[in-house]
Design an enzyme around this catalytic site. Structure first.
Site, short mmCIF file in Angstrom:
data_model
loop_
_atom_site.label_atom_id
_atom_site.label_comp_id
_atom_site.label_asym_id
_atom_site.label_seq_id
_atom_site.Cartn_x
_atom_site.Cartn_y
_atom_site.Cartn_z
N ASP A 63 -26.95 29.98 143.05
CA ASP A 63 -26.75 28.66 143.61
C ASP A 63 -27.76 28.30 144.67
O ASP A 63 -28.17 29.11 145.49
CB ASP A 63 -25.34 28.55 144.19
CG ASP A 63 -24.30 28.41 143.08
OD1 ASP A 63 -24.48 27.49 142.25
OD2 ASP A 63 -23.37 29.22 143.03
N GLU B 74 -15.53 21.95 135.73
CA GLU B 74 -15.90 23.32 136.05
C GLU B 74 -15.33 23.60 137.43
O GLU B 74 -15.81 23.07 138.43
CB GLU B 74 -17.42 23.44 136.14
CG GLU B 74 -18.09 24.07 134.98
CD GLU B 74 -19.57 24.29 135.30
OE1 GLU B 74 -19.90 24.81 136.37
OE2 GLU B 74 -20.39 23.90 134.45
#
Lengths: 266, 438
Positions: free
Chosen positions: A59, A48
Site C-alpha cells: 500500500d 473490498e
C-alpha cells in the site's frame, strides 16, 4: 456467497463491475460501515473490505495512513465480520482484502467459517501467492468462498497459468508495478495484462491500482471485467474535515465512477 | 602445535552449502515466499542466477578475490584472557568480523549480492538498514561496482546512528528516512519492499539479513557461511579442538547463521543465539522474538514474529538498532524447534556492561549488537567453568555506537544532573575529573 453472480449481472448489462475498497475502522468501525453503505447506494457493485494491518507493503501512503489511524482507534479483526454482514445485507458483494498474517493468527479455518457465516464472499490476498496458500485454498473450498489472487505486469505465462488456476470469483490484475495509489494514467500495461491473463482463464479479470475518476474507470472498463478503486475513495474520508463531509465526497466520487463504468462500452 | 590435515585455504563454500535435503525455500515449517505476485518473477530470477553463480568458478573466484583484497578476509580470531576473567575463567575467542572493511560482517553478503546484481543486468540497488552497518556496506559495494544506491532507514535509527547516515551519503548513496510505524528497521524493510515492487525491472533489493522471501534466507546465509568455515579451522589450530559453545547475537540473524552453519554437524558444539532483551522480557520493551513471539508471517517469511492476538506486529525495543526487529530469520526458528540451537535474551544493561568490559579489558570497542553475544559468553562461561572454550562472533565494531555509549555511561559533559545517567563505568579513576571541581 461468491461475487460471480454480481460480475455475471454486470456483464449482462454490458458494463464492467465497479469494485470499491475501504478499510474497516476508519474513521471508526461504524463510520467505515456507513461509508461502505454509501458506496453501495452510489452504484458500487462489490466492496473490498480492507483489514488494517501494521505492515502493509503493497500500500501507498493514503491507505497506509488510514490503516494506522484505524489501528490507533482500536479496530479489531472481528470487526471485519460485522462489516461483511452489513455489506452483504446492503446487497453488494462483500470481499475481504487482507494481508496474510492476521488470518494466520486468527486461524485459517476459523476465519473461513466466520467469514462465510457473516455472508462474506471470500478473500483477496495481496501477499499470499497460491504456492503458499494450501490451507486457505482448502478452507475456501470447504466454505464455498472466493479466492482472489493477484497477477502483475511482471507475471510470466507460467505464473499466469498457475495463479489463475487457483482463483475463484475473479482474477485481480494489478495495472502497474507498484503500490496502491491514484495515478494520472493507468497505462497500457493494464490492457496488455488483461489480454495475457485471458489466455489462461475464463474467469472475469478485474483491474486495480491507480484508478481515481470516472474517465479512468470508463477507460479501464472498456477492456476489464471490473474496475477496482481504492486510494481515491479512501482519500475522500482521510481528507474530509468532518465524517459527514467525507461521506458526501465519497458519494460524489462513487457516482462519478459508476457513471464511468456505465458508459465505458457505449 | 601439529598441523591439521585440512590446512589448504578454504575455498568459498557457496557450492557446498546448497540445502538439497530441505524442501525448496523451507527450513522445516519455516520460510516460504509471502510476497506480492509482482515480485515472484524477480525472486525466481534471483534464485536461478544465484544458483548458477554459486557453482561458477568465475563468480566464486571474483568474490574470493574481493574478500582477500577488499574485505580483508580471512578475518582473524583473538583470544581475550582479560575479558575471560569475567566469564568464569573459560577460554574466550573472538571471531573478528569487526575488522572487515566497513566494520562488520555485513560486507560478506553485500559483495555477493552486488555481484549478482551485475549478473542480472540491473543497475540500481536498494537496502534497508537498522544500525546502519548494512546500509554502509551496501553503499560501499555500490560505489565499488558503479551501482545507483538508495538506503531506507527508520527515522529513529537515523537519529541514533547519525554517523552512519553521513557515511552512506559520503559513499554516494541516497538515504531515505522512514517515518511510518515505529520508525525503525521493520518500517525500513516495508519501504524497501514498496520501492522494489515499483522498480523491480532495474533494481535489486539487497536484503541485509537471513529473512525475507526465499531465496534470501538461504542465499544470505551462504554468503556469510565463510565466517564459521574460517573460525572452525582457526579454533582447531589455536586450541586443538572444537569450541564447546558458539555465541552470536541475533537480530535478523545473519551473523549468527554465518558462524553457526559450519558447526551444525558438530554435535558436541552448542550453538547459542542472543536476542535483545531490551528493558527486560517481562517489561514488553524488548526484541526477544523467541522468548515471546509466535510463528507468523512478516516480510515474506513464515517465522517467529512479535504480534498481538489480531496478528498485528508489536513494536520491538532495544538499545541496539541492529537487533531492534520484531521478527527473525526462518532458519533460526527451525534450529530452535529442532533443538539444534538455543536462544536467550540479553538486556540492554547486560549488553552495555559487556560493551564496557571488552573495551576496558581488551581495547576492543564492540558494536552494541555484538555486545549481546559477549554478555551471553559471560553468562555461559560462568555456567560452564574454566574448562570451556567459547567462540564469540564479534560481528561489528563499536565506532558507530560511541555516541550511544557515551550517553549511556554519562561521558558527555552537560548541565544535566548526573543522576539522570543510566549507567556508570566501573572503577573509572577519572570519573571525578581532575582539576575541574566546581
Amino acid at each position: 456467497m461468491s461475487v460471480a453472480p454480481v460480475l455475471e449481472k454486470c456483464r449482462a448489462e454490458g458494463r464492467a463491475a465497479l469494485i470499491g475498497y475501504l478499510p474497516v475502522g476508519f474513521p471508526t468501525v461504524e463510520g467505515s460501515i456507513a461509508a461502505m453503505r454509501v458506496l453501495v447506494d452510489s452504484g458500487v457493485d462489490i466492496i473490498e473490505i480492507g483489514v488494517p494491518y501494521s505492515d502493509p507493503v503493497m500500500d501507498g501512503p493514503v491507505i497506509q495512513d488510514a490503516a494506522v489511524r484505524a489501528l490507533a482507534v482500536g479496530v479489531r479483526l472481528s470487526d471485519i465480520f460485522t462489516a461483511a454482514e452489513a455489506v452483504a445485507g446492503a446487497g453488494a458483494g462483500a470481499l475481504v482484502m487482507t494481508y496474510w498474517n492476521p488470518v494466520l493468527r486468527y486461524g485459517v479455518e476459523r476465519f473461513a467459517t466466520d467469514l462465510a457465516a457473516a455472508g462474506g464472499a471470500g478473500l483477496i490476498t495481496p501477499d499470499l501467492i497460491p504456492d503458499e496458500a494450501g490451507d486457505w485454498i482448502a478452507a475456501a473450498d470447504r466454505h464455498d468462498l472466493d479466492k482472489v489472487f493477484l497477477v502483475a505486469p511482471s507475471s510470466t505465462p507460467e505464473r499466469l497459468e498457475a495463479v489463475t488456476a487457483q482463483c475463484r470469483g475473479f482474477v485481480y490484475a494489478t495495472a502497474v508495478m507498484g503500490v496502491t495509489g491514484a495515478r494520472a494514467s493507468v497505462g497500457e500495461a493494464a490492457g496488455a495484462l488483461v489480454s495475457r491473463t485471458r489466455e489462461h482463464t475464463d474467469l472475469p479479470v478485474c483491474v486495480g491500482l491507480g484508478v481515481s475518476d470516472g474517465d479512468q474507470a470508463a477507460e479501464v472498463g472498456r477492456f476489464a471485467d471490473g474496475v477496482i478503486v481504492g486510494s481515491a475513495l479512501v482519500r475522500c474520508l482521510t481528507e474530509a474535515a468532518t465524517p459527514a463531509e467525507g461521506l458526501t465526497a465519497l458519494g460524489v466520487l462513487a457516482r462519478d465512477l459508476a457513471a464511468g463504468v456505465g458508459r465505458g462500452r457505449s | 602445535m601439529t598441523a591439521k590435515p585440512s590446512q589448504t585455504p578454504t575455498p568459498l563454500p557457496l557450492a557446498l552449502a546448497g540445502a538439497a535435503d530441505l524442501p525448496r525455500g523451507r527450513f522445516g515449517a519455516f520460510g516460504g515466499r509471502y510476497v506480492p505476485e509482482a515480485l515472484i518473477p524477480a525472486l525466481e530470477q534471483l534464485e536461478e542466477v544465484w544458483r548458477k553463480a554459486s557453482i561458477d568458478p568465475e563468480f566464486v573466484g571474483e568474490l574470493e578475490r574481493l574478500h582477500k583484497t577488499y574485505t580483508g578476509r580471512p578475518s582473524i580470531i583473538t583470544e581475550v584472557p582479560r575479558f575471560a576473567e569475567h566469564c568464569g575463567g573459560a577460554r574466550v575467542i573472538l571471531k573478528r568480523e569487526d575488522l572487515n572493511h566497513t566494520g562488520s560482517h555485513k560486507i560478506n553478503n553485500v559483495l555477493g549480492q552486488a555481484l549478482l546484481t551485475k549478473r542480472m543486468g540491473k543497475t540500481r540497488v536498494i537496502a534497508e538498514t537498522g544500525a546502519g552497518q548494512h546500509g554502509v556496506a551496501t553503499a560501499t559495494a555500490a560505489a565499488l561496482l558503479g551501482l545507483e544506491c538508495v538506503i531506507y532507514m527508520g527515522r529513529k535509527d537515523t537519529e541514533r546512528q547519525a554517523l552512519n547516515v553521513a557515511r552512506m551519503r559520503l559513499l554516494g548513496a541516497t538515504v531515505v528516512p522512514v517515518d511510518h510505524g515505529s520508525k525503525t528497521l521493520k518500517d525500513a524493510v516495508n519501504e524497501a519492499f514498496r520501492d522494489w515492487v515499483a522498480n523491480v525491472g532495474t533494481t535489486h533489493y539487497v536484503l541485509g539479513t537471513v529473512t525475507g522471501p526465499h531465496p534470501f534466507p538461504e542465499m544470505v546465509r551462504d554468503f556469510h557461511r565463510i565466517i564459521g568455515v574460517e573460525a572452525r579451522e582457526q579454533v582447531l589450530d589455536l586450541v586443538g579442538r572444537l569450541p564447546d559453545v558458539v555465541c552470536a547475537c541475533v537480530g535478523g540473524g545473519s551473523n549468527a547463521m554465518g558462524i553457526f552453519h559450519r558447526f551444525l554437524d558438530d554435535a558436541s558444539v552448542r550453538l547459542v543465539g542472543f536476542e535483545a532483551g531490551g528493558a527486560g522480557v517481562d517489561t514488553g520493551e524488548h526484541a526477544a522474538r523467541f522468548a515471546t513471539g509466535i510463528p507468523g508471517v512478516l516480510h515474506g517469511a513464515y517465522t517467529y514474529v512479535m504480534q498481538d492476538t489480531d496478528g498485528q506486529t508489536i513494536d520491538s525495543h532495544s538499545v541496539s538498532a541492529g537487533l531492534d526487529y520484531p521478527s527473525v530469520g526462518p532458519e533460526h526458528a527451525f534450529l530452535l524447534e529442532s533443538g539444534r540451537a538455543e536462544y536467550r535474551p540479553i538486556t540492554d544493561v547486560e549488553a552495555m556492561e559487556a560493551f564496557s568490559l571488552l573495551s576496558r579489558t581488551e581495547g576492543i570497542l564492540p558494536a552494541i549488537e555484538s555486545a549481546h553475544a559477549l554478555a551471553g559468553a559471560m553468562k555461559l562461561g560462568r555456567e560452564l567453568g574454566r574448562e570451556a572454550v567459547i567462540l564469540v562472533n564479534l560481528s561489528g565494531r563499536g565506532d558507530k555506537d560511541v555516541h550511544t555509549a557515551a550517553e549511556w555511561f554519562g561521558l558527555i559533559d552537560s548541565d544535566d544532573d548526573a543522576d539522570g545517567r543510566r549507567g556508570r563505568l566501573p572503577d573509572d579513576p577519572g570519573a571525578e575529573g581532575v582539576g575541574e571541581q566546581q
